[in-house]
Design a protein around this motif. Structure first.
Motif, PDB file in Angstrom:
ATOM      1  N   ARG A 142      52.140  42.492 -17.919  1.00 19.00           N
ATOM      2  CA  ARG A 142      53.550  42.254 -17.628  1.00 19.00           C
ATOM      3  C   ARG A 142      53.649  41.513 -16.299  1.00 19.00           C
ATOM      4  NH1 ARG A 142      52.821  47.493 -15.696  1.00 19.00           N
ATOM      5  NH2 ARG A 142      53.938  48.034 -13.784  1.00 19.00           N
ATOM      6  N   LEU A 143      54.737  40.824 -16.125  1.00 18.96           N
ATOM      7  CA  LEU A 143      54.994  40.124 -14.873  1.00 18.96           C
ATOM      8  C   LEU A 143      55.998  40.924 -14.060  1.00 18.96           C
ATOM      9  CD1 LEU A 143      55.260  36.432 -16.117  1.00 18.96           C
ATOM     10  CD2 LEU A 143      53.337  37.500 -14.923  1.00 18.96           C
ATOM     11  N   VAL A 144      55.668  41.143 -12.810  1.00 19.00           N
ATOM     12  CA  VAL A 144      56.517  41.951 -11.930  1.00 19.00           C
ATOM     13  C   VAL A 144      56.839  41.147 -10.676  1.00 19.00           C
ATOM     14  CG1 VAL A 144      56.638  44.061 -10.545  1.00 19.00           C
ATOM     15  CG2 VAL A 144      55.496  44.101 -12.754  1.00 19.00           C
ATOM     16  N   PRO A 145      58.098  41.071 -10.287  1.00 21.98           N
ATOM     17  CA  PRO A 145      58.448  40.352  -9.056  1.00 21.98           C
ATOM     18  C   PRO A 145      57.946  41.092  -7.819  1.00 21.98           C
ATOM     19  CG  PRO A 145      60.396  41.369 -10.031  1.00 21.98           C
ATOM     20  CD  PRO A 145      59.281  41.599 -10.987  1.00 21.98           C
ATOM     21  N   ILE A 146      57.652  40.330  -6.785  1.00 21.40           N
ATOM     22  CA  ILE A 146      57.276  40.941  -5.510  1.00 21.40           C
ATOM     23  C   ILE A 146      58.324  40.552  -4.469  1.00 21.40           C
ATOM     24  CG2 ILE A 146      54.808  41.089  -5.944  1.00 21.40           C
ATOM     25  CD1 ILE A 146      54.422  38.536  -4.388  1.00 21.40           C
ATOM     26  N   THR A 147      58.521  41.427  -3.517  1.00 11.00           N
ATOM     27  CA  THR A 147      59.508  41.173  -2.472  1.00 11.00           C
ATOM     28  C   THR A 147      58.969  40.170  -1.467  1.00 11.00           C
ATOM     29  OG1 THR A 147      58.694  42.911  -1.001  1.00 11.00           O
ATOM     30  CG2 THR A 147      60.294  43.568  -2.687  1.00 11.00           C
ATOM     31  N   LYS A 148      59.858  39.630  -0.667  1.00 10.79           N
ATOM     32  CA  LYS A 148      59.457  38.721   0.405  1.00 10.79           C
ATOM     33  C   LYS A 148      58.537  39.452   1.386  1.00 10.79           C
ATOM     34  CE  LYS A 148      62.126  38.034   3.888  1.00 10.79           C
ATOM     35  NZ  LYS A 148      63.199  37.649   4.848  1.00 10.79           N
ATOM     36  N   ASP A 159      51.119  35.231  -8.076  1.00 14.50           N
ATOM     37  CA  ASP A 159      51.712  33.902  -8.275  1.00 14.50           C
ATOM     38  C   ASP A 159      52.612  33.603  -7.081  1.00 14.50           C
ATOM     39  OD1 ASP A 159      53.223  31.678  -9.007  1.00 14.50           O
ATOM     40  OD2 ASP A 159      53.232  32.214 -11.127  1.00 14.50           O
ATOM     41  N   SER A 160      52.082  32.837  -6.136  1.00 11.27           N
ATOM     42  CA  SER A 160      52.811  32.571  -4.897  1.00 11.27           C
ATOM     43  C   SER A 160      54.045  31.706  -5.116  1.00 11.27           C
ATOM     44  CB  SER A 160      51.883  31.883  -3.887  1.00 11.27           C
ATOM     45  OG  SER A 160      50.744  32.677  -3.647  1.00 11.27           O
ATOM     46  N   ASP A 161      53.985  30.826  -6.116  1.00 10.82           N
ATOM     47  CA  ASP A 161      55.098  29.907  -6.363  1.00 10.82           C
ATOM     48  C   ASP A 161      56.321  30.642  -6.904  1.00 10.82           C
ATOM     49  OD1 ASP A 161      53.599  27.728  -5.512  1.00 10.82           O
ATOM     50  OD2 ASP A 161      52.755  27.417  -7.514  1.00 10.82           O
ATOM     51  N   GLN A 162      56.089  31.533  -7.879  1.00 12.45           N
ATOM     52  CA  GLN A 162      57.212  32.241  -8.514  1.00 12.45           C
ATOM     53  C   GLN A 162      57.426  33.638  -7.952  1.00 12.45           C
ATOM     54  OE1 GLN A 162      57.774  31.655 -12.817  1.00 12.45           O
ATOM     55  NE2 GLN A 162      55.815  30.554 -12.825  1.00 12.45           N
ATOM     56  N   MET A 163      56.587  34.031  -6.980  1.00 14.62           N
ATOM     57  CA  MET A 163      56.692  35.367  -6.359  1.00 14.62           C
ATOM     58  C   MET A 163      56.598  36.458  -7.423  1.00 14.62           C
ATOM     59  SD  MET A 163      57.287  34.966  -2.987  1.00 14.62           S
ATOM     60  CE  MET A 163      58.381  36.218  -2.331  1.00 14.62           C
ATOM     61  N   LEU A 164      55.522  36.385  -8.205  1.00 14.18           N
ATOM     62  CA  LEU A 164      55.302  37.340  -9.289  1.00 14.18           C
ATOM     63  C   LEU A 164      53.878  37.883  -9.228  1.00 14.18           C
ATOM     64  CD1 LEU A 164      56.898  35.424 -12.320  1.00 14.18           C
ATOM     65  CD2 LEU A 164      57.852  37.451 -11.191  1.00 14.18           C
ATOM     66  N   LEU A 165      53.707  39.071  -9.813  1.00 13.92           N
ATOM     67  CA  LEU A 165      52.383  39.655  -9.989  1.00 13.92           C
ATOM     68  C   LEU A 165      52.087  39.753 -11.478  1.00 13.92           C
ATOM     69  CD1 LEU A 165      52.318  42.729  -7.557  1.00 13.92           C
ATOM     70  CD2 LEU A 165      51.128  40.564  -7.239  1.00 13.92           C
ATOM     71  N   ARG A 166      50.872  39.422 -11.862  1.00 12.05           N
ATOM     72  CA  ARG A 166      50.443  39.636 -13.249  1.00 12.05           C
ATOM     73  C   ARG A 166      49.730  40.981 -13.289  1.00 12.05           C
ATOM     74  NH1 ARG A 166      48.216  35.388 -13.712  1.00 12.05           N
ATOM     75  NH2 ARG A 166      49.713  34.177 -14.931  1.00 12.05           N
ATOM     76  N   ILE A 167      50.341  41.935 -13.964  1.00 16.34           N
ATOM     77  CA  ILE A 167      49.846  43.310 -13.964  1.00 16.34           C
ATOM     78  C   ILE A 167      49.194  43.644 -15.299  1.00 16.34           C
ATOM     79  CG2 ILE A 167      50.476  45.752 -13.695  1.00 16.34           C
ATOM     80  CD1 ILE A 167      50.823  44.085 -11.182  1.00 16.34           C
ATOM     81  N   LYS A 168      48.025  44.251 -15.236  1.00 17.42           N
ATOM     82  CA  LYS A 168      47.369  44.766 -16.447  1.00 17.42           C
ATOM     83  C   LYS A 168      47.656  46.261 -16.481  1.00 17.42           C
ATOM     84  CE  LYS A 168      43.718  41.341 -15.851  1.00 17.42           C
ATOM     85  NZ  LYS A 168      44.252  40.851 -14.551  1.00 17.42           N
ATOM     86  N   GLY A 169      48.607  46.640 -17.335  1.00 20.68           N
ATOM     87  CA  GLY A 169      49.060  48.028 -17.379  1.00 20.68           C
ATOM     88  C   GLY A 169      48.340  48.861 -18.413  1.00 20.68           C
ATOM     89  N   LYS A 170      48.981  49.947 -18.831  1.00 23.17           N
ATOM     90  CA  LYS A 170      48.401  50.856 -19.821  1.00 23.17           C
ATOM     91  C   LYS A 170      48.217  50.139 -21.152  1.00 23.17           C
ATOM     92  CE  LYS A 170      49.934  55.363 -18.096  1.00 23.17           C
ATOM     93  NZ  LYS A 170      50.726  56.574 -18.411  1.00 23.17           N
TER      94      LYS A 170
END
Length: 298
Positions: free
Chosen positions: A181-187, A165-176
């Protein structure tokens, strides 16, 4: 029945179960070690011991002897597992009436503290890829996401471009357990992703591709990371989970609360995250012992 006859039957049983040769040999040696111990204690040859003579007290004496020798709990647990399988087989096939191991509990294994990279080592690793090439740019993305977002290697390998998600700087992760879950990504990670995708000609949905244009596998990510560590001159065997450990450790060192780290890592239980508090305490003790003048006194 004599113990050596029973052991031969058990070896045969393991082989019919298609157990590996390594497993058969390991179990055989562990049981033989117990029989040798019992023979020494009784003052007889091991092959003259009858399996009916084995009691729960003898099993406990054997484990106590292993403890006195300084054997690690993990190794003790393996030997007990071999004895448990041996006597369970004898009882199941009618060679023995009572199982002497039944009332013996497996020794609790101490949790091993996770390995991590110090900040300086991590910085050195992050500066290693040649980002002027498409594969180098991809490798930079691998490092930035494993460390910057604390992803599991399996989560990283299954990422698609649409998960960013480029707008919110997030990753949509499919975990165990298929939990999302949504995880922030760094610049830095975001810029690395943008640079990599701009250099990539393939429009496949997978975020990370190998040189053939197919999705990068978990095994390939491990190999790439190990190669980067060698290039960086790090005197360690670096594996992807070590970067996840570093992510959590550095967050806690920086003042993050445990619940937030739990959420970021996608741990179902807080106890899984608490191992990192033990790690930070160990580091504090190490720093204290090395730097405080009163701690150096001996």
């Amino acid at each position: 029945m004599l113990a050596d006859q029973a052991l031969a039957l058990f070896d045969g049983q393991l082989k019919t179960q298609n157990r590996s040769e390594h497993t058969v040999i390991a179990y055989h040696n562990d049981i033989l070690q117990f029989l040798n111990f019992l023979g020494q204690e009784k003052g007889v040859e091991p092959e003259k011991i009858s399996i009916e003579e084995v009691t729960v007290d003898w099993i406990r004496s054997f484990l106590s002897d292993l403890t006195d020798q300084g054997l690690e709990r993990k190794s003790m647990a393996r030997k007990l597992a071999a004895l448990r399988s041996f006597f369970k087989f004898l009882c199941k096939d009618g060679y023995l009436v009572q199982n002497p191991v039944q009332r013996i509990s497996t020794p609790k294994l101490g949790r091993k503290l996770p390995e991590f990279l110090y900040f300086e080592q991590m910085e050195k690793l992050l500066q290693t890829p040649d980002c002027t090439t498409v594969l180098g740019a991809r490798d930079q993305v691998i490092l930035e996401l494993l460390y910057g977002s604390g992803l599991r290697v399996s989560e990283l390998a299954t990422l698609n471009r649409e998960d960013v998600d480029s707008d919110q700087m997030l990753l949509r992760i499919k975990g165990k357990g298929k939990k999302e879950r949504l995880v922030p990504i760094t610049k830095y990670a975001f810029e690395a992703i943008q640079a990599y995708l701009s250099m990539r000609e393939n429009s496949q949905k997978a975020l990370l591709l190998n040189y053939q244009g197919s999705r990068l596998s978990v095994r390939s990510i491990r190999r790439i990371l190990n190669n980067l560590a060698n290039q960086a001159g790090l005197p360690l065997h670096i594996h992807p989970h070590m970067l996840r450990h570093s992510f959590a450790t550095h967050l806690l060192d920086g003042g993050a609360d445990l619940r937030s780290v739990q959420e970021l890592l996608g741990h179902a239980k807080l106890s899984s995250t608490q191992i990192y508090t033990h790690l930070t305490r160990e580091r504090l003790r190490e720093v204290y012992d090395e730097t405080h003048p009163r701690a150096k006194y001996s």
